[in-house]
Design a protein around this motif. Structure first.
Motif, PDB file in Angstrom:
ATOM      1  N   VAL A  97      -0.885  -5.265  11.900  1.00 38.23           N
ATOM      2  CA  VAL A  97      -0.559  -5.429  13.179  1.00 38.23           C
ATOM      3  C   VAL A  97       0.413  -4.266  13.671  1.00 38.23           C
ATOM      4  O   VAL A  97       0.261  -3.318  14.829  1.00 38.23           O
ATOM      5  N   GLU A  98       1.530  -3.945  12.691  1.00 36.93           N
ATOM      6  CA  GLU A  98       2.402  -3.009  13.039  1.00 36.93           C
ATOM      7  C   GLU A  98       1.903  -1.756  12.681  1.00 36.93           C
ATOM      8  O   GLU A  98       2.261  -0.647  13.564  1.00 36.93           O
ATOM      9  N   ALA A  99       1.014  -1.573  11.802  1.00 35.68           N
ATOM     10  CA  ALA A  99       0.258  -0.295  11.634  1.00 35.68           C
ATOM     11  C   ALA A  99      -0.397   0.031  12.879  1.00 35.68           C
ATOM     12  O   ALA A  99      -0.795   1.102  13.302  1.00 35.68           O
ATOM     13  N   LEU A 100      -1.219  -0.998  13.538  1.00 36.89           N
ATOM     14  CA  LEU A 100      -1.888  -0.657  14.650  1.00 36.89           C
ATOM     15  C   LEU A 100      -0.955  -0.018  15.786  1.00 36.89           C
ATOM     16  O   LEU A 100      -1.229   0.916  16.511  1.00 36.89           O
ATOM     17  N   ARG A 101       0.252  -0.664  15.718  1.00 35.90           N
ATOM     18  CA  ARG A 101       1.236  -0.378  16.843  1.00 35.90           C
ATOM     19  C   ARG A 101       1.929   1.045  16.882  1.00 35.90           C
ATOM     20  O   ARG A 101       1.850   1.766  17.808  1.00 35.90           O
ATOM     21  N   THR A 102       2.124   1.251  15.508  1.00 35.13           N
ATOM     22  CA  THR A 102       2.728   2.537  15.252  1.00 35.13           C
ATOM     23  C   THR A 102       1.929   3.901  14.859  1.00 35.13           C
ATOM     24  O   THR A 102       2.647   4.894  14.922  1.00 35.13           O
ATOM     25  N   ARG A 103       0.637   3.469  14.762  1.00 34.04           N
ATOM     26  CA  ARG A 103      -0.384   4.443  14.238  1.00 34.04           C
ATOM     27  C   ARG A 103       0.310   5.145  13.091  1.00 34.04           C
ATOM     28  O   ARG A 103      -0.287   6.417  12.927  1.00 34.04           O
ATOM     29  N   ARG A 104       0.882   4.482  11.969  1.00 34.17           N
ATOM     30  CA  ARG A 104       1.250   5.063  10.930  1.00 34.17           C
ATOM     31  C   ARG A 104       0.616   4.042   9.646  1.00 34.17           C
ATOM     32  O   ARG A 104       0.356   3.166  10.023  1.00 34.17           O
ATOM     33  N   ARG A 105       0.581   4.813   8.492  1.00 33.17           N
ATOM     34  CA  ARG A 105       0.377   4.015   7.177  1.00 33.17           C
ATOM     35  C   ARG A 105       1.644   3.132   7.093  1.00 33.17           C
ATOM     36  O   ARG A 105       2.787   3.519   7.187  1.00 33.17           O
ATOM     37  N   VAL A 106       1.315   1.821   6.727  1.00 30.82           N
ATOM     38  CA  VAL A 106       2.348   0.748   6.577  1.00 30.82           C
ATOM     39  C   VAL A 106       2.213   0.188   5.237  1.00 30.82           C
ATOM     40  O   VAL A 106       0.931  -0.195   4.742  1.00 30.82           O
ATOM     41  N   ALA A 107       3.148   0.279   4.454  1.00 26.95           N
ATOM     42  CA  ALA A 107       3.393  -0.323   3.049  1.00 26.95           C
ATOM     43  C   ALA A 107       3.352  -1.799   3.274  1.00 26.95           C
ATOM     44  O   ALA A 107       4.022  -2.440   4.052  1.00 26.95           O
ATOM     45  N   LEU A 108       2.507  -2.708   2.556  1.00 25.50           N
ATOM     46  CA  LEU A 108       2.123  -3.906   2.659  1.00 25.50           C
ATOM     47  C   LEU A 108       3.087  -4.559   1.591  1.00 25.50           C
ATOM     48  O   LEU A 108       2.814  -4.566   0.426  1.00 25.50           O
ATOM     49  N   GLU A 109       3.678  -5.921   1.935  1.00 20.49           N
ATOM     50  CA  GLU A 109       4.499  -6.587   0.888  1.00 20.49           C
ATOM     51  C   GLU A 109       4.230  -8.079   1.126  1.00 20.49           C
ATOM     52  O   GLU A 109       3.981  -8.724   2.136  1.00 20.49           O
ATOM     53  N   LEU A 110       4.465  -8.705  -0.079  1.00 20.55           N
ATOM     54  CA  LEU A 110       4.037 -10.457  -0.244  1.00 20.55           C
ATOM     55  C   LEU A 110       5.345 -10.903  -0.840  1.00 20.55           C
ATOM     56  O   LEU A 110       6.053 -10.215  -1.496  1.00 20.55           O
ATOM     57  N   PRO A 111       6.044 -11.931  -0.124  1.00 22.37           N
ATOM     58  CA  PRO A 111       6.951 -12.765  -0.724  1.00 22.37           C
ATOM     59  C   PRO A 111       6.696 -13.463  -1.938  1.00 22.37           C
ATOM     60  O   PRO A 111       5.170 -13.498  -2.197  1.00 22.37           O
ATOM     61  N   PRO A 112       7.456 -13.751  -2.542  1.00 19.63           N
ATOM     62  CA  PRO A 112       7.145 -14.670  -3.948  1.00 19.63           C
ATOM     63  C   PRO A 112       6.410 -16.151  -3.438  1.00 19.63           C
ATOM     64  O   PRO A 112       6.725 -16.568  -2.547  1.00 19.63           O
ATOM     65  N   ARG A 113       5.398 -16.222  -4.291  1.00 22.11           N
ATOM     66  CA  ARG A 113       4.727 -17.470  -4.003  1.00 22.11           C
ATOM     67  C   ARG A 113       5.352 -18.772  -4.397  1.00 22.11           C
ATOM     68  O   ARG A 113       6.248 -18.840  -5.552  1.00 22.11           O
ATOM     69  N   PRO A 114       5.490 -19.713  -3.514  1.00 17.42           N
ATOM     70  CA  PRO A 114       6.338 -21.040  -3.929  1.00 17.42           C
ATOM     71  C   PRO A 114       5.792 -21.685  -4.920  1.00 17.42           C
ATOM     72  O   PRO A 114       4.472 -21.847  -5.087  1.00 17.42           O
ATOM     73  N   GLN A 115       6.744 -21.972  -5.942  1.00 12.79           N
ATOM     74  CA  GLN A 115       6.161 -22.725  -7.171  1.00 12.79           C
ATOM     75  C   GLN A 115       6.493 -24.276  -7.254  1.00 12.79           C
ATOM     76  O   GLN A 115       7.422 -24.520  -6.717  1.00 12.79           O
TER      77      GLN A 115
END
Length: 329
Positions: free
Chosen positions: A311-329
């Motif tokens: 959604v941020e990429a839609l808002r800014t019209r820019r390429r956005v790097a995607l990041e994931l948090p650590p998966r809970p163990q």
């Protein structure tokens, strides 16, 4: 022993889930349906118990497992309640409306010490997507270079907001393409086809995702295609391509033309997927886990987390790097 299932939500999806459990799923039976509208719950229950309190249904002694198909903001508290009760839950997408709530659910399941949450991304159980994945995984076509997708809705209501094209519709592609490719997404670019002044949705959107394996996923997301509901995917591989056939079951030839139809929404298109998913969910509960093909709690969390960033990429019209948090163990 038959699994007692409670369904929360009696709208389009909840009513269909209730019908599938009642009529098309062996080793399970419908205990009851909860909905704020008691009359609607009674129609969906079709003789089973009808109540207005979803939490009470979760706590009922004869309910062994729960399907959550209520409005999106209720998914997190209801799913957390099912985990706290030690009851398996099939939660319709989204798992939760915020990344924070998704992570809370994933952490709660991790603390419970067993897999309880199946996120309802039904496309993983669709025969066409299954054959597409089998062709990709078979290796004969070589590695996937491009995965082209279409996601066209006949129309959306006036209250539909621009970001919902991503968080409500494209979220399916986020999940099923991760599954098809066995890869994670690392960047996103969203290109509206029109200016905001012409069409507030920017409809249709072209969304390009980059994977950590080097493949690209391009998706046209159209909210007002008018002619019907149409979902399609084609993988372009190093040594060939594989594409889903049109989903129509019949083909008419008349008046000098060949025709096939498109459904008005996703229910008839994915009828097989919903039925297969329900059976797989019930069978996996009998084994004390979540079906290996299903989207689990982390897959559900990833879809929401990435959708918010896209959604941020839609808002800014820019390429956005995607990041994931650590998966809970």
């Amino acid at each position: 022993m038959s699994l007692g299932v409670g369904v929360i939500g009696a709208g389009i999806m909840g009513a269909d889930h209730a019908r599938i459990i009642r009529e098309e799923t062996a080793d399970a039976h419908l205990v009851g349906v909860a909905d704020a509208d008691l009359a609607r719950a009674e129609r969906a229950a079709a003789g089973a118990r009808a109540v207005t309190d979803g939490m009470a249904l979760i706590g009922a002694g004869d309910v062994d497992a729960v399907i959550v198909a209520s409005p999106d903001p209720t998914h997190a508290p209801l799913t957390l309640a099912a985990i706290a009760a030690g009851k398996p839950v099939l939660c319709e997408k989204p798992l939760a409306v915020t990344p924070e709530d998704c992570l809370r659910i994933a952490e709660a399941e991790a603390k419970a010490g067993r897999k309880l949450v199946h996120t309802g991304f039904m496309r993983r159980f669709d025969p066409a997507y299954g054959e597409l994945k089998a062709a990709i995984d078979g290796g004969g076509l070589g590695p996937v270079r491009l995965l082209h997708c279409l996601h066209r809705n006949q129309y959306v209501p006036g209250w539909f907001q621009p970001q919902m094209a991503i968080t409500n519709s494209f979220v399916h592609e986020i999940d099923v393409c991760r599954w098809l490719l066995g890869a994670e997404f690392v960047a996103a670019t969203v290109i509206p086809s029109t200016s905001d002044a012409y069409d507030p949705l920017g409809d249709p959107l072209l969304i390009v995702l980059e994977t950590d394996a080097g493949a690209l996923v391009s998706t046209e997301v159209s909210m007002n295609a008018e002619y019907g509901y149409h979902v399609h995917a084609e993988a372009v591989c190093a040594r060939g391509t594989v594409a889903m056939a049109e989903p129509a079951r019949t083909l008419t030839r008349t008046d000098g033309a060949r025709r096939s139809g498109y459904p008005v929404n996703w229910i008839p298109r994915f009828a097989d997927a919903y039925r297969i998913q329900a059976r797989a969910w019930v069978a996996a509960i009998g084994q004390g886990s979540v079906d290996a093909q299903a989207a689990d709690v982390w897959d559900g969390a990833v879809a929401t987390i990435l959708a918010e960033q896209i959604v941020e990429a839609l808002r800014t019209r820019r390429r956005v790097a995607l990041e994931l948090p650590p998966r809970p163990q």
